[in-house]
Design an enzyme around this catalytic site. Structure first.
Site, PDB file in Angstrom:
ATOM      1  N   SER A 108       0.843  -1.206   0.000  1.00 49.71           N
ATOM      2  CA  SER A 108       0.000   0.000   0.000  1.00 49.71           C
ATOM      3  C   SER A 108       0.870   1.245   0.000  1.00 49.71           C
ATOM      4  O   SER A 108       1.800   1.357   0.801  1.00 49.71           O
ATOM      5  CB  SER A 108      -0.902   0.034   1.235  1.00 49.71           C
ATOM      6  N   GLU A 167       2.543   5.751   3.303  1.00 53.49           N
ATOM      7  CA  GLU A 167       3.024   4.720   4.227  1.00 53.49           C
ATOM      8  C   GLU A 167       4.450   4.350   3.829  1.00 53.49           C
ATOM      9  O   GLU A 167       5.295   4.052   4.665  1.00 53.49           O
ATOM     10  CB  GLU A 167       2.108   3.503   4.126  1.00 53.49           C
TER      11      GLU A 167
HETATM   12  C1  LIG Z   1       3.616  -6.941  -2.144  1.00 53.40           C
HETATM   13  C2  LIG Z   1       3.689  -6.214  -0.834  1.00 53.40           C
HETATM   14  C3  LIG Z   1       2.659  -6.333   0.082  1.00 53.40           C
HETATM   15  C4  LIG Z   1       2.735  -5.658   1.315  1.00 53.40           C
HETATM   16  N1  LIG Z   1       1.720  -5.820   2.216  1.00 53.40           N
HETATM   17  C5  LIG Z   1       1.773  -5.195   3.411  1.00 53.40           C
HETATM   18  C6  LIG Z   1       0.753  -5.374   4.384  1.00 53.40           C
HETATM   19  O1  LIG Z   1      -0.206  -6.102   4.193  1.00 53.40           O
HETATM   20  N2  LIG Z   1       0.876  -4.720   5.567  1.00 53.40           N
HETATM   21  C7  LIG Z   1       1.940  -3.909   5.847  1.00 53.40           C
HETATM   22  O2  LIG Z   1       2.020  -3.345   6.952  1.00 53.40           O
HETATM   23  N3  LIG Z   1       2.938  -3.733   4.942  1.00 53.40           N
HETATM   24  C8  LIG Z   1       2.883  -4.349   3.754  1.00 53.40           C
HETATM   25  N4  LIG Z   1       3.886  -4.184   2.832  1.00 53.40           N
HETATM   26  C9  LIG Z   1       5.015  -3.317   3.152  1.00 53.40           C
HETATM   27  C10 LIG Z   1       6.173  -4.084   3.810  1.00 53.40           C
HETATM   28  O3  LIG Z   1       6.035  -5.461   3.625  1.00 53.40           O
HETATM   29  C11 LIG Z   1       6.240  -3.817   5.306  1.00 53.40           C
HETATM   30  O4  LIG Z   1       6.271  -2.438   5.599  1.00 53.40           O
HETATM   31  C12 LIG Z   1       7.485  -4.465   5.923  1.00 53.40           C
HETATM   32  O5  LIG Z   1       7.323  -4.516   7.298  1.00 53.40           O
HETATM   33  C13 LIG Z   1       8.774  -3.730   5.555  1.00 53.40           C
HETATM   34  O6  LIG Z   1       9.859  -4.485   6.057  1.00 53.40           O
HETATM   35  P1  LIG Z   1      11.306  -4.366   5.413  1.00 53.40           P
HETATM   36  O7  LIG Z   1      12.204  -5.252   6.182  1.00 53.40           O
HETATM   37  O8  LIG Z   1      11.250  -4.581   3.968  1.00 53.40           O
HETATM   38  O9  LIG Z   1      11.660  -2.853   5.765  1.00 53.40           O
HETATM   39  P2  LIG Z   1      12.283  -1.747   4.780  1.00 53.40           P
HETATM   40  O10 LIG Z   1      11.309  -1.462   3.708  1.00 53.40           O
HETATM   41  O11 LIG Z   1      13.648  -2.117   4.404  1.00 53.40           O
HETATM   42  O12 LIG Z   1      12.336  -0.507   5.789  1.00 53.40           O
HETATM   43  C14 LIG Z   1      11.136   0.089   6.243  1.00 53.40           C
HETATM   44  C15 LIG Z   1      11.493   1.057   7.382  1.00 53.40           C
HETATM   45  O13 LIG Z   1      11.991   0.306   8.476  1.00 53.40           O
HETATM   46  C16 LIG Z   1      13.271   0.776   8.867  1.00 53.40           C
HETATM   47  N5  LIG Z   1      14.037  -0.390   9.303  1.00 53.40           N
HETATM   48  C17 LIG Z   1      14.180  -1.574   8.669  1.00 53.40           C
HETATM   49  N6  LIG Z   1      14.917  -2.419   9.387  1.00 53.40           N
HETATM   50  C18 LIG Z   1      15.250  -1.759  10.524  1.00 53.40           C
HETATM   51  C19 LIG Z   1      16.026  -2.091  11.677  1.00 53.40           C
HETATM   52  N7  LIG Z   1      16.600  -3.284  11.830  1.00 53.40           N
HETATM   53  N8  LIG Z   1      16.166  -1.150  12.643  1.00 53.40           N
HETATM   54  C20 LIG Z   1      15.586   0.084  12.526  1.00 53.40           C
HETATM   55  N9  LIG Z   1      14.853   0.445  11.458  1.00 53.40           N
HETATM   56  C21 LIG Z   1      14.690  -0.457  10.476  1.00 53.40           C
HETATM   57  C22 LIG Z   1      13.860   1.428   7.611  1.00 53.40           C
HETATM   58  O14 LIG Z   1      14.821   2.418   7.947  1.00 53.40           O
HETATM   59  C23 LIG Z   1      12.609   2.045   6.997  1.00 53.40           C
HETATM   60  O15 LIG Z   1      12.320   3.292   7.616  1.00 53.40           O
HETATM   61  C24 LIG Z   1       3.854  -4.858   1.612  1.00 53.40           C
HETATM   62  C25 LIG Z   1       4.898  -4.748   0.678  1.00 53.40           C
HETATM   63  C26 LIG Z   1       4.820  -5.433  -0.527  1.00 53.40           C
HETATM   64  C27 LIG Z   1       5.962  -5.314  -1.492  1.00 53.40           C
END
Ligand SMILES: Cc1cc2nc3c(=O)[nH]c(=O)nc-3n(C[C@H](O)[C@H](O)[C@H](O)COP(=O)(O)OP(=O)(O)OC[C@H]3O[C@@H](n4cnc5c(N)ncnc54)[C@H](O)[C@@H]3O)c2cc1C
Length: 343
Positions: free
Chosen positions: A262, A334
């Site tokens: 989203s 978001e």
């Molecule tokens: C197909 C798809 C579907 C999705 N569906 C959902 C859903 O249903 N619900 C939802 O909430 N999200 C959804 N998302 C978004 C995503 O999956 C979530 O936000 C997820 O939690 C991001 O995790 P990430 O490890 O990829 O973080 P990143 O995208 O790498 O980082 C996100 C944020 O977290 C911070 N961060 C990451 N790791 C750390 C750490 N170790 N310490 C401190 N800060 C950190 C980063 O600095 C950044 O600000 C979706 C994404 C995709 C691609």
């Protein structure tokens, strides 16, 4: 050689380092210019030591997890981009009171791996997260939410490191060291020098709100691990719930194009989901260059080819402007924007 490169090379950090690394390789949107240095420490000790040392030298550090919620600027990111992908320890479930089990997972563990781990052991509580892209660190930071549940519902403690200029200066000839359990080994607790533990205070957490975000009192901390409380349950029933959620995501086209899920937050005050608002505004399928609103879901913005961050941001602004003009509401992204978008 740049000062940053000298610092990284002299400090002998136990890490994989790539200079001028395109961030498009590390984001689910497949968008983003080069990071000056993408540093992926191989151990928790190296990661914690690097954070302190970089802070001591005033190098900017940007943390990424799985890159599933990021829009990175075409200009890329200056300084160190710290990736947590090697922080991958998972503790055996610990029996606590009332039959509950506590499971701790390192920041770099993929949410889907923890979900599978819980299923293998017949533990219930993380079914909602089946199919959620990204890492534990990112999911905790974002308080990722789906199917009426969020990470905070299962989270008990978060281990983190808070950069502090007075700690962990790297001797140019020595490896970083803090004493936190090494990746891949059984953990021995979190009472080490730099790693601190946050115990869940439910009032700190709300929809897409956590104490680790910029307005929170733990802003700037690097999450090292999360501990989740799970309950023994019926394995086939757990598997069925997980399969339902995964099928629902596929049906909604979550994985048809590169995206970050989203794009905008939902807001109860709007009276309907943001996807519906964008549908009413005719945004489904709208396109600027290769940045496109998914034809299947108006709140999922996708990379339909080789989209630039600039085009994606223009599409975001267009949607925000339309919502403002027609309904008088402010859509709040978001997705986290990283890097310099001013150019
Ligand atoms: C197909 C798809 C579907 C999705 N569906 C959902 C859903 O249903 N619900 C939802 O909430 N999200 C959804 N998302 C978004 C995503 O999956 C979530 O936000 C997820 O939690 C991001 O995790 P990430 O490890 O990829 O973080 P990143 O995208 O790498 O980082 C996100 C944020 O977290 C911070 N961060 C990451 N790791 C750390 C750490 N170790 N310490 C401190 N800060 C950190 C980063 O600095 C950044 O600000 C979706 C994404 C995709 C691609």
């Amino acid at each position: 050689m740049t000062t940053l490169r000298k610092f990284l090379e002299k400090s002998n950090i136990d890490a994989d380092i790539a200079y001028d690394e395109p961030m498009s390789r590390h984001t689910s949107l497949r968008i983003g210019g080069p990071a000056d240095a993408l540093v992926c420490p191989r151990t928790t000790m190296a990661l914690a030591g690097l954070i302190q040392a970089a802070h001591g030298r005033a190098f900017p550090v940007t943390v990424i997890g799985g890159g599933a919620n990021l829009l990175v600027a075409d200009a890329g990111i200056r300084g160190i981009v710290l990736c947590t992908s090697s922080i991958r320890f998972m503790d055996e479930p610990l029996a606590i009171h009332d039959g509950l089990r506590l499971v701790r997972a390192g920041a770099g563990v993929q949410v889907n791996e923890l979900v599978a781990y819980a299923l293998e052991r017949g533990l219930s509580g993380l079914e909602f997260a089946a199919g959620l892209p990204g890492s534990i660190g990112g999911a905790v930071y974002m308080n990722a939410r789906c199917y009426e549940r969020e990470m905070a519902d299962a989270l008990v403690t978060v281990d983190y490191v808070m950069p502090n200029a007075n700690m962990g200066q790297i001797d140019d000839q020595e490896h970083c060291s803090t004493g936190y359990p090494e990746a891949g080994t059984a953990s021995s607790g979190t009472d080490q020098d730099n790693v601190q533990s946050y115990d869940m205070i439910r009032d700190d957490w709300a929809y897409k709100q956590t104490p680790f975000m910029p307005t929170g009192y733990l802003s700037g901390a690097i999450i090292m691990a999360g501990s989740f409380v799970l309950l023994p349950g019926d394995r086939p029933a757990i598997a069925a719930r997980m399969a339902d959620h995964q099928a629902d995501r596929r049906a909604k086209g979550h994985f048809d194009w590169p995206s970050a899920g989203s794009l905008f937050k939902n807001d109860r005050r709007f009276g309907r989901p943001t996807g519906m608002i964008l549908d009413e505004l005719g945004f489904r399928g709208r396109r600027i260059g290769d940045a496109m609103v998914s034809p299947k879901h108006a709140n999922i913005f996708v990379n339909a080819g080789s989209a630039s961050a600039r085009d994606m941001l223009a599409l975001i602004h267009e949607a925000q402007q339309a919502a403002r003009q027609h309904f008088g509401i402010e859509l709040e992204p978001e997705v986290v924007l990283l890097g310099d978008f001013t150019g």
